[in-house]
Scaffold this active site. Structure first.
Site, PDB file in Angstrom:
ATOM      1  N   GLN A   1       0.818  -1.207   0.000  1.00 22.97           N
ATOM      2  CA  GLN A   1       0.000   0.000   0.000  1.00 22.97           C
ATOM      3  C   GLN A   1       0.854   1.260   0.000  1.00 22.97           C
ATOM      4  O   GLN A   1       2.051   1.222   0.307  1.00 22.97           O
ATOM      5  CB  GLN A   1      -0.927  -0.005   1.220  1.00 22.97           C
ATOM      6  CG  GLN A   1      -1.884  -1.189   1.232  1.00 22.97           C
ATOM      7  CD  GLN A   1      -2.817  -1.142   2.411  1.00 22.97           C
ATOM      8  OE1 GLN A   1      -3.312  -0.076   2.784  1.00 22.97           O
ATOM      9  NE2 GLN A   1      -3.084  -2.298   3.000  1.00 22.97           N
TER      10      GLN A   1
ATOM     11  N   LYS B   1       2.166   6.852   6.860  1.00 23.03           N
ATOM     12  CA  LYS B   1       1.051   6.067   6.336  1.00 23.03           C
ATOM     13  C   LYS B   1      -0.192   6.947   6.322  1.00 23.03           C
ATOM     14  O   LYS B   1      -0.581   7.488   7.358  1.00 23.03           O
ATOM     15  CB  LYS B   1       0.794   4.836   7.207  1.00 23.03           C
ATOM     16  CG  LYS B   1       1.834   3.738   7.050  1.00 23.03           C
ATOM     17  CD  LYS B   1       1.378   2.457   7.749  1.00 23.03           C
ATOM     18  CE  LYS B   1       2.301   1.301   7.448  1.00 23.03           C
ATOM     19  NZ  LYS B   1       1.800   0.021   8.015  1.00 23.03           N
TER      20      LYS B   1
ATOM     21  N   ASP C   1      -4.868  -0.275   5.124  1.00 24.23           N
ATOM     22  CA  ASP C   1      -4.344  -0.053   6.472  1.00 24.23           C
ATOM     23  C   ASP C   1      -5.053   1.123   7.127  1.00 24.23           C
ATOM     24  O   ASP C   1      -5.419   2.102   6.463  1.00 24.23           O
ATOM     25  CB  ASP C   1      -2.842   0.221   6.429  1.00 24.23           C
ATOM     26  CG  ASP C   1      -2.029  -1.053   6.220  1.00 24.23           C
ATOM     27  OD1 ASP C   1      -2.639  -2.132   6.134  1.00 24.23           O
ATOM     28  OD2 ASP C   1      -0.797  -0.947   6.141  1.00 24.23           O
TER      29      ASP C   1
ATOM     30  N   ASP D   1      -4.089 -10.142   9.802  1.00 23.22           N
ATOM     31  CA  ASP D   1      -3.289 -10.145   8.575  1.00 23.22           C
ATOM     32  C   ASP D   1      -1.802 -10.343   8.872  1.00 23.22           C
ATOM     33  O   ASP D   1      -0.951  -9.926   8.095  1.00 23.22           O
ATOM     34  CB  ASP D   1      -3.507  -8.828   7.827  1.00 23.22           C
ATOM     35  CG  ASP D   1      -3.019  -8.888   6.385  1.00 23.22           C
ATOM     36  OD1 ASP D   1      -3.094  -9.965   5.780  1.00 23.22           O
ATOM     37  OD2 ASP D   1      -2.568  -7.850   5.863  1.00 23.22           O
TER      38      ASP D   1
ATOM     39  N   GLU E   1       8.231 -10.811  11.808  1.00 24.31           N
ATOM     40  CA  GLU E   1       9.536 -10.186  11.603  1.00 24.31           C
ATOM     41  C   GLU E   1      10.265 -10.150  12.934  1.00 24.31           C
ATOM     42  O   GLU E   1       9.658  -9.925  13.988  1.00 24.31           O
ATOM     43  CB  GLU E   1       9.360  -8.782  11.019  1.00 24.31           C
ATOM     44  CG  GLU E   1       8.818  -8.855   9.586  1.00 24.31           C
ATOM     45  CD  GLU E   1       8.517  -7.500   8.991  1.00 24.31           C
ATOM     46  OE1 GLU E   1       9.310  -7.041   8.155  1.00 24.31           O
ATOM     47  OE2 GLU E   1       7.486  -6.929   9.344  1.00 24.31           O
TER      48      GLU E   1
ATOM     49  N   ASP F   1       3.851  -3.378  11.152  1.00 27.57           N
ATOM     50  CA  ASP F   1       2.664  -3.478  10.289  1.00 27.57           C
ATOM     51  C   ASP F   1       1.418  -3.805  11.106  1.00 27.57           C
ATOM     52  O   ASP F   1       0.863  -4.903  11.026  1.00 27.57           O
ATOM     53  CB  ASP F   1       2.865  -4.527   9.188  1.00 27.57           C
ATOM     54  CG  ASP F   1       3.876  -4.079   8.142  1.00 27.57           C
ATOM     55  OD1 ASP F   1       4.050  -2.855   7.982  1.00 27.57           O
ATOM     56  OD2 ASP F   1       4.494  -4.938   7.503  1.00 27.57           O
TER      57      ASP F   1
END
Length: 438
Positions: free
Chosen positions: A155, A171, A190, A333, A338, A348
């Site tokens: 995105q 974002k 998002d 999601d 990580e 995220d």
């Protein structure tokens, strides 16, 4: 003599009157607090009544008995889980003091200190004094030197180089606060407010694994004027608005982020980039992202057995902490994990808070399938019962430029989910006793 007696009686009457007013005021205060608390408990319990048993069972691997057990446990839940724990107040005051935005003298010093903070998966230390407040203020107000397109992820995201040379990720906000995302748990774009709330939620539960985030409105005309060649190619001026669509997997010209016609401002979340390299791992609880195809974990109730041999206890406990965190914000999601220095981080977090009226219980699969939890995580959550999680989040975020960040519906839903976590732990404890606490 008579005058002295009269004065004494007047003094006593006045004293009694003051005591009466004081007692009445205290009674009124505590009755008010009690009524507020009772109202909260009723709201949370009503929200926890799973009336869509059949629909939920049909759409997921849950059986009806599991859902009924959760509902039954909540009806019989111990008062410790629904009353406020007074011990949360000292942590709350400490967090509010440390996270309150405060002015800085040299922005370069602010960036330099924040870059030195991360240790394994802890992005910032538990005790940061007012240096966290300086960092949050810098993220909110530091001047923009240059803007770039970020091709990370699926995105639109912008990279901003701020005064002092620090690069941050911005974002954009796609939705209003009361927008309800329909469809699967991973639907929609998002949510920038989810990133901000996740940062504060991590601090509250001492899961300091999230990027440091602040809300910020940026001037899209300034973004256009300071954009590099690649970013400027994806920007346009439409009806006196400066807009961008960017370059990414799902970016296209039909989905624009535009500034206001007059102020040119657009709101979003600024993320302080985590220093160092992050390793990527496929989540064992990854979804298939195909409506009619279930992953193995969605149909195998003994799925965690082989994972105990494959992963270390520490890694499994990290994944369970992540699952609890994701369940509270309803981020379904997390298809990959990580890590930093072999410990999981929470990056995220934008897919949270899509719909306050829907709970995807399967996000909790790592908890109820493995039936174990860190004792430190559980004890920390127990401090924020009875609405104190909501109160603390609201107090921490009231200084953010984008406040309010959530609707009351989302706060009630989060309190409901916290109870569900406690109940799930109780169901595990009924089976395995205190061995579930690690």
């Amino acid at each position: 003599m008579i005058k002295i007696k009269i004065k004494s009686w007047l003094f006593i009457v006045c004293l009694l009157f003051v005591l009466f007013v004081l007692i009445f005021s205290l009674d009124f205060y505590f009755l008010h607090r009690l009524s507020v608390q009772e109202k909260r408990i009723i709201q949370i319990k009503q929200a926890n009544k799973y009336t869509d048993f059949l629909e939920t069972a049909q759409k997921s691997h849950f059986n009806l008995s599991f859902l009924f057990n959760i509902s039954r446990k909540i009806e019989q839940i111990h008062p410790a889980f629904i009353n406020q724990n007074p011990h949360h107040l000292s942590i709350r005051r400490k967090l509010v003091k440390s996270f309150k935005p405060v002015p800085f003298e040299h922005v370069e010093d602010v960036w330099r200190l924040a870059i030195s903070w991360p240790l394994d998966n802890e992005i910032y230390p538990e005790n940061v004094d007012d240096s966290m407040g300086q960092l949050l203020h810098a993220l909110q107000v530091a001047g923009i030197q240059k803007t770039f397109n970020s091709q990370r992820g699926t995105q639109l995201k912008l990279v901003l180089r701020l005064d002092g040379g620090q690069q941050v990720l911005w974002k954009p906000g796609w939705y209003t606060r009361d927008t309800k995302i329909e469809g699967p748990v991973y639907s929609g774009k998002d949510r920038h407010n989810s990133e901000i709330i996740s940062f504060y939620l991590g601090a509250i539960f001492n899961l300091r694994w999230t990027p440091i985030v602040a809300g910020r409105r940026i001037n899209m005309k300034e973004v256009y004027e300071k954009a590099d060649t690649v970013l400027k190619e994806t920007m346009l001026i439409k009806d006196e608005q400066y807009c961008v669509y960017g370059k990414c997997h799902y970016c296209n010209i039909s989905e624009l982020i535009c500034g206001d016609k007059i102020s040119h401002l657009a709101e979003g979340a600024v993320l302080f980039l985590i220093p160092g390299q992050l390793q990527k791992h496929i989540s064992p609880w990854q979804r298939t992202y195909k409506p009619h195809k279930k992953a193995l974990w969605e149909s195998d109730s003994h799925y965690c057995g082989p994972l105990r041999k494959k992963f270390s206890l520490e890694r499994l406990l990290d994944m369970i902490d992540v699952a609890i965190f994701d369940y509270l914000i309803q981020n379904g999601d997390r298809h990959r994990h990580e890590s930093r220095n072999n410990r999981l981080v929470l990056v995220d977090n934008g897919k949270g808070f899509g719909n306050p009226h829907i709970d995807h219980l399967d996000i909790l699969a790592p908890l109820y399938q493995c039936c174990m939890i860190r004792k430190s995580t559980y004890d920390r959550m127990l401090l924020f019962t009875g609405g104190s999680l909501t109160d603390t989040l609201k107090e921490l975020t009231k200084e953010d430029p984008l406040d309010p960040l959530l609707t009351d519906e989302h706060y009630i839903a989060m309190e409901k989910r916290l109870l569900t976590v406690f109940v799930t732990v109780q169901l595990c404890q009924d089976k395995f006793g205190k061995e579930i606490f690690k």
